[in-house]
Design a protein around this motif. Structure first.
Motif, PDB file in Angstrom:
ATOM      1  N   GLU A 181       0.831  -1.206   0.000  1.00  0.00           N
ATOM      2  CA  GLU A 181       0.000   0.000   0.000  1.00  0.00           C
ATOM      3  C   GLU A 181       0.867   1.259   0.000  1.00  0.00           C
ATOM      4  O   GLU A 181       0.531   2.266  -0.645  1.00  0.00           O
ATOM      5  N   GLN A 182       1.980   1.215   0.724  1.00  0.00           N
ATOM      6  CA  GLN A 182       2.908   2.355   0.703  1.00  0.00           C
ATOM      7  C   GLN A 182       3.510   2.533  -0.689  1.00  0.00           C
ATOM      8  O   GLN A 182       3.637   3.661  -1.189  1.00  0.00           O
ATOM      9  N   ILE A 183       3.881   1.393  -1.307  1.00  0.00           N
ATOM     10  CA  ILE A 183       4.421   1.461  -2.667  1.00  0.00           C
ATOM     11  C   ILE A 183       3.365   2.020  -3.622  1.00  0.00           C
ATOM     12  O   ILE A 183       3.664   2.880  -4.478  1.00  0.00           O
ATOM     13  N   HIS A 184       2.134   1.539  -3.460  1.00  0.00           N
ATOM     14  CA  HIS A 184       1.048   2.012  -4.320  1.00  0.00           C
ATOM     15  C   HIS A 184       0.834   3.516  -4.157  1.00  0.00           C
ATOM     16  O   HIS A 184       0.643   4.250  -5.140  1.00  0.00           O
ATOM     17  N   ILE A 387      17.237  -1.454  -0.590  1.00  0.00           N
ATOM     18  CA  ILE A 387      18.040  -0.786  -1.621  1.00  0.00           C
ATOM     19  C   ILE A 387      17.165  -0.350  -2.795  1.00  0.00           C
ATOM     20  O   ILE A 387      17.258   0.795  -3.273  1.00  0.00           O
ATOM     21  N   LEU A 388      16.287  -1.252  -3.249  1.00  0.00           N
ATOM     22  CA  LEU A 388      15.428  -0.907  -4.385  1.00  0.00           C
ATOM     23  C   LEU A 388      14.442   0.188  -4.016  1.00  0.00           C
ATOM     24  O   LEU A 388      14.077   1.029  -4.858  1.00  0.00           O
ATOM     25  N   ARG A 393      12.783   5.683  -5.082  1.00  0.00           N
ATOM     26  CA  ARG A 393      12.451   7.048  -4.691  1.00  0.00           C
ATOM     27  C   ARG A 393      13.300   8.062  -5.460  1.00  0.00           C
ATOM     28  O   ARG A 393      12.885   9.204  -5.672  1.00  0.00           O
ATOM     29  N   GLU A 394      14.481   7.609  -5.889  1.00  0.00           N
ATOM     30  CA  GLU A 394      15.356   8.491  -6.665  1.00  0.00           C
ATOM     31  C   GLU A 394      15.112   8.354  -8.170  1.00  0.00           C
ATOM     32  O   GLU A 394      15.804   8.992  -8.978  1.00  0.00           O
ATOM     33  N   THR A 399       9.165   0.359 -10.958  1.00  0.00           N
ATOM     34  CA  THR A 399       8.132  -0.079 -10.017  1.00  0.00           C
ATOM     35  C   THR A 399       8.011  -1.596 -10.013  1.00  0.00           C
ATOM     36  O   THR A 399       7.807  -2.218  -8.958  1.00  0.00           O
ATOM     37  N   THR A 400       8.169  -2.201 -11.176  1.00  0.00           N
ATOM     38  CA  THR A 400       8.073  -3.669 -11.268  1.00  0.00           C
ATOM     39  C   THR A 400       9.145  -4.337 -10.416  1.00  0.00           C
ATOM     40  O   THR A 400       8.875  -5.310  -9.696  1.00  0.00           O
ATOM     41  N   ASP A 401      10.375  -3.835 -10.480  1.00  0.00           N
ATOM     42  CA  ASP A 401      11.459  -4.401  -9.670  1.00  0.00           C
ATOM     43  C   ASP A 401      11.162  -4.249  -8.181  1.00  0.00           C
ATOM     44  O   ASP A 401      11.421  -5.163  -7.379  1.00  0.00           O
TER      45      ASP A 401
END
Length: 437
Positions: A181-184, A387-388, A393-394, A399-401
């Motif tokens: 959810e955070q990634i989304h 790391i990813l 964020r940079e 997003t897939t990785d």
């Protein structure tokens, strides 16, 4: 595609966990074992078998105790011999009764007889050994009950570990859902800023949906696991959900133990061999003579429900069956074959038990190695996700990785939990195999 594959694998793995519940109630494994030993149906049936064997053993009390029977019989006859015999039994013979005309044509004569009969065994060696065989069989069922209790204890530990795993899987999925959810949210913000494509947002949403579905399945698995534990505990009518201790690895501290000849199932088979051996001896003793005492006490009267004119008869009988048409000889052979079969079954059971013990020891070592590897994999997957996440964020990682890294971390956490559950079940089985009296 790889992200979807990993998440699908995660969901399929969860669906393989089975056991049930409603309204949480904490229960420890020791409490669950105690309740199961009191209520489990298999244990109850085993104890009934034990009581049946005890009753069969006490049937052989007859070789020491007398058999007493009471009877009341009414006779009516015009047979000259029987009619005169009735008069003698009634102690009512007179001179007129010797009139030839009356002797030959006595008319209808009645006799009402009360008889008490007793038999007392004195020397029956075949029954002595049959009694010893019944005693050995009773002890066999006692050991079988003990082994059933030990097996139910193992089944409780197994079901408890599965319930722990169900809770652990739910916790892992909840944490995974929070991460996704955070990634989304992050991907949505990037999309709103025009930094990424809408496909990234959709991929993130698909993984959120997949984990939510897996989480619902995990909740059902908790209920299934509680129901399975409840069934073993003999609490079928209750519907509350059990809450367990957290899933942690149990250490097997006694892997140097060897197979004990005093284990209850082995002792049960030994008693079965003893029982069949006693039956062989009993069959052989049937060739010897038997000595029994007997006695009768009679009351005879020519009126119903009158009890006069008593008499008795006592004696000792020696009987010897010299030839029984090969029945005894064939019975001996049958008993010997049955004894040899039980001995072979005992030998095979010991060999199989030793193989189980050796295999379980290897399984424990393999599980320990796998746990160590899985712990390392979890640490590495967690670091890879960190790391990813920073690179994403940079704007340096796709997003897939990132989604794939998160799914991989969840999968490794679940595999570690499954390995710990498997180790604990194997450890409980090791304890079951090395159990002694």
């Amino acid at each position: 595609m790889r992200v979807k594959t990993i998440v699908a694998t995660l969901a399929c793995t969860l669906s393989a966990i089975t056991v049930q519940a409603q309204g949480p109630r904490y229960i420890s494994v020791d409490e669950a074992v105690t309740i199961a030993l009191q209520n489990n149906s298999n244990i109850k049936m085993s104890k009934l078998d034990e009581k049946t064997a005890n009753a069969n053993y006490h049937q052989t009390d007859a070789i020491f105790l007398p058999q007493i029977s009471v009877g009341y019989t009414a006779f009516s006859t015009n047979n000259p011999l029987n009619a005169f015999g009735f008069l003698l039994q009634q102690e009512s013979v007179t001179a007129m009764d010797f009139d030839p005309e009356k002797l030959n044509n006595p008319g209808s004569t009645q006799n009402y007889s009360t008889q008490v009969e007793a038999k007392l065994p004195l020397f029956n060696l075949d029954m002595i050994y049959a009694r010893k065989g019944a005693k050995a069989q009773e002890e066999m069922y006692k050991y079988k009950t003990e082994r059933t209790e030990e097996y139910i204890e193992f089944e409780v530990c197994k079901a408890y570990a599965q319930l722990q795993m169900s809770y652990q899987a739910r916790d892992i999925l909840q944490k995974s859902l929070e991460d996704v959810e955070q990634i989304h949210q992050s991907v949505t913000n990037f999309y709103n800023q025009g930094l990424i494509q809408k496909s990234d947002v959709l991929n993130a949403q698909v993984q959120v949906n997949t984990i939510e579905a897996a989480l619902a399945k995990a909740e059902s698995n908790i209920h299934n696991a509680s129901d399975g534990l409840r069934l073993i505990m003999g609490m079928e009518n209750e519907r509350e959900v059990f809450v367990t201790d957290s899933l942690q690895q149990k250490m097997a501290l006694h892997q140097t133990q060897t197979l004990s000849s005093y284990r209850s199932d082995i002792m049960a088979l030994n008693k079965a061999v003893d029982a069949t051996n006693m039956m062989v001896k009993s069959s052989k003793m049937a060739f010897l003579p038997r000595i029994n005492a007997f006695g009768t006490y009679n009351l005879n009267d020519d009126k119903a429900f009158k009890f006069r004119n008593d008499s008795y008869l006592v004696g000792i009988q020696l009987s010897w069956t010299i030839f029984s048409g090969n029945q005894n000889r064939s019975k001996i052979k049958s008993s010997q074959f049955q004894r040899d079969k039980m001995q072979e079954e005992l030998n095979l059971h010991i060999k199989q038990s030793q193989l189980d013990l050796d295999k379980t020891k290897r399984d424990l070592n393999d599980s320990q190695i796998e746990i160590n590897k899985q712990k390392t994999s979890v640490e590495q997957a967690d670091e890879a996700l960190r790391i990813l996440g920073n690179r994403h964020r940079e704007g340096l990682a796709s997003t897939t990785d990132l989604l794939m890294a998160q799914a991989q971390l969840s999968q490794q956490r679940l595999l570690l939990a499954q390995t710990i559950m498997s180790y604990n079940i194997t450890e409980a089985y090791w304890h079951f195999l090395t159990k002694t009296e």
